[in-house]
Design an enzyme around this catalytic site. Structure first.
Site, PDB file in Angstrom:
ATOM      1  N   ARG A   1       0.829  -1.219   0.000  1.00 21.69           N
ATOM      2  CA  ARG A   1       0.000   0.000   0.000  1.00 21.69           C
ATOM      3  C   ARG A   1       0.862   1.267   0.000  1.00 21.69           C
ATOM      4  NH1 ARG A   1      -2.193  -3.615  -1.046  1.00 21.69           N
ATOM      5  NH2 ARG A   1      -4.048  -4.582  -0.211  1.00 21.69           N
TER       6      ARG A   1
ATOM      7  N   SER B   1     -10.741  -0.659   3.603  1.00 22.93           N
ATOM      8  CA  SER B   1      -9.913  -0.853   4.808  1.00 22.93           C
ATOM      9  C   SER B   1      -9.366   0.493   5.266  1.00 22.93           C
ATOM     10  CB  SER B   1      -8.725  -1.764   4.501  1.00 22.93           C
ATOM     11  OG  SER B   1      -9.200  -2.976   3.991  1.00 22.93           O
TER      12      SER B   1
ATOM     13  N   GLU C   1      -4.521   3.484   6.283  1.00 21.53           N
ATOM     14  CA  GLU C   1      -4.335   3.300   4.835  1.00 21.53           C
ATOM     15  C   GLU C   1      -4.960   4.491   4.092  1.00 21.53           C
ATOM     16  OE1 GLU C   1      -5.319  -0.676   3.298  1.00 21.53           O
ATOM     17  OE2 GLU C   1      -6.166   0.296   1.531  1.00 21.53           O
TER      18      GLU C   1
END
Ligand SMILES: Cc1cc2nc3c(=O)[nH]c(=O)nc-3n(C[C@H](O)[C@H](O)[C@H](O)COP(=O)(O)OP(=O)(O)OC[C@H]3O[C@@H](n4cnc5c(N)ncnc54)[C@H](O)[C@@H]3O)c2cc1C
Length: 346
Positions: free
Chosen positions: A172, A246, A342
């Site tokens: 990520r 998420s 995130e």
């Protein structure tokens, strides 16, 4: 191009947060960005002199949380178009405009039997943001199919092509999330897709779902459908309940620390992350702290997946951010593990 003032961003972020941008403009070609940076002082520098936080490049708004009105200019990327640039024996190279919807791009590949993105079906957002955090799901990441991207440096007014190595992809992560944050506008991304698929069905419940839908002969259409079915059953539809997928990354910790945690918490959910590290399931950690299904006002932690924070209607970005702070703190207190967000906080 019309520059709008005091523009509502509610319909431009999947959390559905009701904030306003001081200025907002959409562009649909590199020439238009160039024209904007040539003619509008707004793009060159903020009235206070800062150049980074004053501009926000916006795709589908599915990986950000607005915590206040945006006191600058939002540049909405609407560059469209998908084209095949070249091919060799094994691969086909497809270039897509940054403003193409990601899932539409995936469906285009599937229709044409170009393999490699089927596990990434149904991820919201646009092609241009896919390298930003190296999107990933069901055992695949964008870096696995990435060829190169084209970007425009706003202040230097220059175009640059980035190779796979130059993007510095990680879990990520990419160079655009760190070193070059808000400096480049990604204008197109080229992908290297397989003519003969290499199936990847070992992750999550894909195999089970394929059996459930009665697939006898494996193909990328079926894998895509299986992923779509699983995602639709697990994740809230952001058009109904605001969210950004998420909210936290799965934390990676040294193997030794993991062994110590495992002695204390026998059911801990984890995966190997290279030789020396273990990746913990952040959703499990959050659930163990009692957050799953929690709701305060309209801000909450989703009932079916603790990793997803939601806006049930009129939550402010600040309320969702504060909830994320409380979650980080309680995970830290119980497990001595630091969760990282995130989602981009704006
Ligand atoms: C229900 C749901 C499920 C999700 N599931 C997943 C998942 O499985 N895996 C996953 O990785 N992500 C997932 N996400 C997160 C999100 O979909 C991805 O991160 C997506 O790539 C964001 O794209 P976007 O166009 O909406 O980006 P935005 O939210 O608009 O922007 C994200 C960041 O990228 C920057 N940016 C956007 N476009 C450009 C550009 N052209 N040039 C330069 N900078 C740019 C923005 O400034 C911002 O910092 C999910 C989100 C939701 C709502």
């Amino acid at each position: 191009m019309q520059i709008r003032e005091n523009f509502s961003l509610k319909a431009f972020n999947t959390f559905g947060i009701d904030v306003r941008a001081k200025y907002f403009v959409g562009f649909s070609s590199v020439d238009e960005i160039q024209e904007l940076s040539d003619n509008h002082k707004l793009l060159q520098r903020s009235p206070h002199g800062q150049t980074t936080n004053y501009k926000l490049i916006l795709g589908g708004g599915s990986n950000l949380l607005f915590t206040k009105d945006f006191d600058g200019i939002v540049l909405k990327n609407e560059i469209k178009g998908i084209e095949i640039t070249h091919q060799d024996n094994d691969f086909i190279y497809v270039k897509a405009g940054a403003g193409v919807n990601w899932h539409e791009f995936v469906l285009f590949c599937i229709r044409n039997n170009y393999a490699g993105v089927e596990n990434l079906s149904l991820i919201p957002g646009n092609v241009g943001a896919s390298p930003m955090q190296n999107i990933g799901a069901y055992g695949a990441e964008v870096k696995d199919v990435f060829y190169q991207l084209e970007a425009y440096h706003i202040n230097e007014k220059k175009r640059k092509t980035f190779s796979l190595d130059e993007c510095e992809f990680g879990y990520r992560e990419s160079v655009f999330k760190r070193k070059y944050k808000n400096e480049f506008i990604i204008t197109s991304v080229s992908f290297r897709l397989r003519k003969t698929p290499v199936f990847n069905i070992s992750y999550g419940a894909i195999q089970q779902e394929l059996e459930k839908i009665g697939v006898r002969e494996l193909n990328i259409q079926a894998i895509s459908q299986a992923v779509i079915n699983i995602r639709s059953s697990k994740l809230p539809d952001w058009k109904e309940v605001g969210n950004a997928g998420s909210f936290f990354k799965n934390p990676q910790i040294p193997n030794l620390q993991f062994q110590q945690l495992k002695e204390k918490f026998t059911g801990i959910v984890a995966f190997r992350a290279g030789e020396d590290h273990t990746k913990l399931a952040a959703g499990w950690l959050i659930e163990q702290c009692g957050w799953k299904g929690y709701r305060k006002g309209d801000a909450g932690c989703y009932t079916r997946q603790a990793l997803v924070l939601v806006n049930y209607g009129n939550a402010t970005g600040k309320e969702i951010f504060d909830l994320s702070e409380d979650i980080i703190q309680s995970v830290k207190n119980k497990f001595e593990v630091s969760l990282q967000r995130e989602v981009n906080i704006i």
